[in-house]
Design a protein around this motif. Structure first.
Motif, PDB file in Angstrom:
ATOM      1  N   ALA A   1      38.966  38.721  41.209  1.00  0.00           N
ATOM      2  CA  ALA A   1      40.060  37.786  41.484  1.00  0.00           C
ATOM      3  C   ALA A   1      41.361  38.562  41.589  1.00  0.00           C
ATOM      4  CB  ALA A   1      40.156  36.724  40.392  1.00  0.00           C
ATOM      5  N   VAL A   2      42.380  37.919  42.163  1.00  0.00           N
ATOM      6  CA  VAL A   2      43.694  38.537  42.316  1.00  0.00           C
ATOM      7  C   VAL A   2      44.768  37.589  41.789  1.00  0.00           C
ATOM      8  CG1 VAL A   2      44.034  37.661  44.678  1.00  0.00           C
ATOM      9  CG2 VAL A   2      45.262  39.724  43.928  1.00  0.00           C
ATOM     10  N   ILE A   3      45.783  38.161  41.130  1.00  0.00           N
ATOM     11  CA  ILE A   3      46.969  37.410  40.709  1.00  0.00           C
ATOM     12  C   ILE A   3      48.182  38.012  41.406  1.00  0.00           C
ATOM     13  CG2 ILE A   3      48.450  36.675  38.819  1.00  0.00           C
ATOM     14  CD1 ILE A   3      46.160  37.033  36.904  1.00  0.00           C
TER      15      ILE A   3
ATOM     16  N   GLY B   1      33.924  33.190  35.787  1.00  0.00           N
ATOM     17  CA  GLY B   1      33.005  34.318  35.826  1.00  0.00           C
ATOM     18  C   GLY B   1      33.611  35.605  36.351  1.00  0.00           C
ATOM     19  N   VAL B   2      34.945  35.665  36.377  1.00  0.00           N
ATOM     20  CA  VAL B   2      35.619  36.855  36.896  1.00  0.00           C
ATOM     21  C   VAL B   2      35.526  38.001  35.887  1.00  0.00           C
ATOM     22  CG1 VAL B   2      37.870  37.834  37.545  1.00  0.00           C
ATOM     23  CG2 VAL B   2      37.189  35.566  38.378  1.00  0.00           C
ATOM     24  N   LYS B   3      35.148  39.167  36.344  1.00  0.00           N
ATOM     25  CA  LYS B   3      35.043  40.362  35.516  1.00  0.00           C
ATOM     26  C   LYS B   3      36.128  41.392  35.851  1.00  0.00           C
ATOM     27  CE  LYS B   3      31.121  38.854  33.783  1.00  0.00           C
ATOM     28  NZ  LYS B   3      31.040  38.375  32.378  1.00  0.00           N
ATOM     29  N   ARG B   4      36.537  41.415  37.122  1.00  0.00           N
ATOM     30  CA  ARG B   4      37.483  42.436  37.580  1.00  0.00           C
ATOM     31  C   ARG B   4      38.686  41.756  38.211  1.00  0.00           C
ATOM     32  NH1 ARG B   4      35.748  47.139  41.846  1.00  0.00           N
ATOM     33  NH2 ARG B   4      35.327  45.276  43.107  1.00  0.00           N
ATOM     34  N   LEU B   5      39.884  42.136  37.746  1.00  0.00           N
ATOM     35  CA  LEU B   5      41.117  41.464  38.152  1.00  0.00           C
ATOM     36  C   LEU B   5      42.053  42.451  38.834  1.00  0.00           C
ATOM     37  CD1 LEU B   5      42.488  38.650  37.881  1.00  0.00           C
ATOM     38  CD2 LEU B   5      43.567  39.495  35.795  1.00  0.00           C
ATOM     39  N   PHE B   6      42.637  42.022  39.939  1.00  0.00           N
ATOM     40  CA  PHE B   6      43.635  42.815  40.665  1.00  0.00           C
ATOM     41  C   PHE B   6      44.987  42.104  40.546  1.00  0.00           C
ATOM     42  CE2 PHE B   6      39.559  43.925  42.324  1.00  0.00           C
ATOM     43  CZ  PHE B   6      39.643  45.272  42.664  1.00  0.00           C
ATOM     44  N   VAL B   7      46.041  42.873  40.283  1.00  0.00           N
ATOM     45  CA  VAL B   7      47.366  42.307  40.051  1.00  0.00           C
ATOM     46  C   VAL B   7      48.351  42.912  41.045  1.00  0.00           C
ATOM     47  CG1 VAL B   7      49.178  41.876  38.359  1.00  0.00           C
ATOM     48  CG2 VAL B   7      46.810  42.117  37.594  1.00  0.00           C
TER      49      VAL B   7
ATOM     50  N   ALA C   1      49.152  42.640  33.558  1.00  0.00           N
ATOM     51  CA  ALA C   1      47.980  43.519  33.591  1.00  0.00           C
ATOM     52  C   ALA C   1      47.543  43.915  32.192  1.00  0.00           C
ATOM     53  CB  ALA C   1      48.285  44.752  34.434  1.00  0.00           C
ATOM     54  N   LEU C   2      48.483  44.267  31.338  1.00  0.00           N
ATOM     55  CA  LEU C   2      48.146  44.678  29.977  1.00  0.00           C
ATOM     56  C   LEU C   2      47.530  43.527  29.189  1.00  0.00           C
ATOM     57  CD1 LEU C   2      51.260  46.872  29.095  1.00  0.00           C
ATOM     58  CD2 LEU C   2      48.922  47.673  29.424  1.00  0.00           C
ATOM     59  N   ASP C   3      48.103  42.344  29.315  1.00  0.00           N
ATOM     60  CA  ASP C   3      47.549  41.188  28.602  1.00  0.00           C
ATOM     61  C   ASP C   3      46.196  40.787  29.167  1.00  0.00           C
ATOM     62  OD1 ASP C   3      49.617  40.970  26.803  1.00  0.00           O
ATOM     63  OD2 ASP C   3      50.700  39.420  27.915  1.00  0.00           O
ATOM     64  N   ALA C   4      45.994  40.990  30.472  1.00  0.00           N
ATOM     65  CA  ALA C   4      44.698  40.664  31.075  1.00  0.00           C
ATOM     66  C   ALA C   4      43.615  41.612  30.573  1.00  0.00           C
ATOM     67  CB  ALA C   4      44.791  40.729  32.593  1.00  0.00           C
ATOM     68  N   LYS C   5      43.979  42.868  30.373  1.00  0.00           N
ATOM     69  CA  LYS C   5      43.015  43.834  29.858  1.00  0.00           C
ATOM     70  C   LYS C   5      42.747  43.597  28.392  1.00  0.00           C
ATOM     71  CE  LYS C   5      40.241  47.300  29.886  1.00  0.00           C
ATOM     72  NZ  LYS C   5      38.886  47.078  30.437  1.00  0.00           N
ATOM     73  N   GLY C   6      43.765  43.169  27.645  1.00  0.00           N
ATOM     74  CA  GLY C   6      43.595  42.905  26.230  1.00  0.00           C
ATOM     75  C   GLY C   6      43.348  44.181  25.447  1.00  0.00           C
TER      76      GLY C   6
ATOM     77  N   PHE D   1      39.534  41.075  30.463  1.00  0.00           N
ATOM     78  CA  PHE D   1      38.686  41.329  31.622  1.00  0.00           C
ATOM     79  C   PHE D   1      38.133  42.751  31.539  1.00  0.00           C
ATOM     80  CE2 PHE D   1      41.535  37.929  32.788  1.00  0.00           C
ATOM     81  CZ  PHE D   1      40.712  37.060  33.493  1.00  0.00           C
ATOM     82  N   ASP D   2      36.963  42.958  32.138  1.00  0.00           N
ATOM     83  CA  ASP D   2      36.311  44.264  32.075  1.00  0.00           C
ATOM     84  C   ASP D   2      37.161  45.341  32.732  1.00  0.00           C
ATOM     85  OD1 ASP D   2      34.247  42.939  30.864  1.00  0.00           O
ATOM     86  OD2 ASP D   2      32.884  43.017  32.577  1.00  0.00           O
ATOM     87  N   GLU D   3      37.735  45.021  33.898  1.00  0.00           N
ATOM     88  CA  GLU D   3      38.569  45.968  34.616  1.00  0.00           C
ATOM     89  C   GLU D   3      39.795  45.252  35.156  1.00  0.00           C
ATOM     90  OE1 GLU D   3      36.432  48.766  37.346  1.00  0.00           O
ATOM     91  OE2 GLU D   3      34.698  47.529  36.826  1.00  0.00           O
ATOM     92  N   VAL D   4      40.948  45.916  35.086  1.00  0.00           N
ATOM     93  CA  VAL D   4      42.187  45.368  35.634  1.00  0.00           C
ATOM     94  C   VAL D   4      42.870  46.459  36.441  1.00  0.00           C
ATOM     95  CG1 VAL D   4      44.427  44.315  35.118  1.00  0.00           C
ATOM     96  CG2 VAL D   4      42.462  43.815  33.655  1.00  0.00           C
ATOM     97  N   TYR D   5      43.226  46.142  37.688  1.00  0.00           N
ATOM     98  CA  TYR D   5      43.872  47.092  38.575  1.00  0.00           C
ATOM     99  C   TYR D   5      45.237  46.542  38.984  1.00  0.00           C
ATOM    100  CZ  TYR D   5      39.292  49.289  39.116  1.00  0.00           C
ATOM    101  OH  TYR D   5      38.106  49.929  38.875  1.00  0.00           O
TER     102      TYR D   5
END
Length: 216
Positions: A14-16, A178-184, A197-202, A209-213
């Protein structure tokens, strides 16, 4: 050296688009140098995602918001308001403007948690053109556009949590799909994009999320 090609999986990616709005572009209240240049990139990146995997945030503030320098008397934009700095403020002696949307007790409680609040020039005021998506994105089919920063006594750089650490609801909604990988993508890199991005990665304690870009 060429960069590796990233293939988007519509089932798990997914993308934000964070705060792609006139407030942070040329002529806006809090303009980022060259901010307008990201719009074609945001559109191009977003075109690889189906609607159900596209999300956006909008910065939006009421007049008298805690983050605005105009909500105080004699404090210019760029001032870092701290818990220690307001410790000796009293009901009879403080610098909160009459039109502020918060009182002294609320301000002290807020700063006790977040420690520091940068004061910004007026920007993205609710109801203004600055608080809306860039016109080129107005017709983009997003699954949801989150409006953040509307609480007069709490700023919200991140689209995942506000500055008091309260979830905005965006993260759990995307995770539920069901999103695992997030693009910002978006503005501004060192504040709203970075915090999102930092909060999405936790961290190890969060269900991030597993991966955040972050897309430059």
């Amino acid at each position: 050296m060429s960069q590796p090609r990233i293939l988007i999986d519509p089932a798990t990616d997914a993308v934000i688009d964070v705060d792609v709005q006139p407030a942070f572009m040329t002529g806006g209240g809090l303009a980022v140098n060259g901010g307008d240049l990201i719009v074609p990139v945001v559109k191009r990146v977003g075109s690889h995602f189906p609607r159900r995997r596209r999300f956006a945030t909008l910065d939006k503030h009421p007049r008298g918001h805690v983050s605005l320098a105009s909500s105080y008397v004699g404090l210019p934009a760029g001032t870092k308001l701290t818990s220690s700095g307001v410790f000796y403020w009293t009901e009879a002696n403080h610098l909160i403007a009459p039109h502020a949307g918060f009182n002294l007790a609320e301000l002290k409680e807020y700063l006790a948690f977040c420690q520091v609040q940068m004061l910004w020039p007026d920007h993205a005021l609710d109801g203004s053109d600055e608080s809306r998506l860039h016109p080129d994105l107005a017709a983009v089919p997003y699954a949801w556009v989150l409006e953040k920063g509307l609480d007069p006594c709490c700023d919200s750089y991140s689209g995942i949590k506000d500055n008091l650490g309260r979830p905005t609801g965006l993260g759990p909604m995307i995770k539920y799909l069901g999103v695992k990988r997030l693009f910002v993508t978006g503005l501004a890199f060192d504040f709203c994009v970075g915090w999102t991005a930092l909060d999405a990665k936790g961290d190890d304690r969060d269900d991030g999320f597993d991966e955040v870009y972050v897309v430059e």
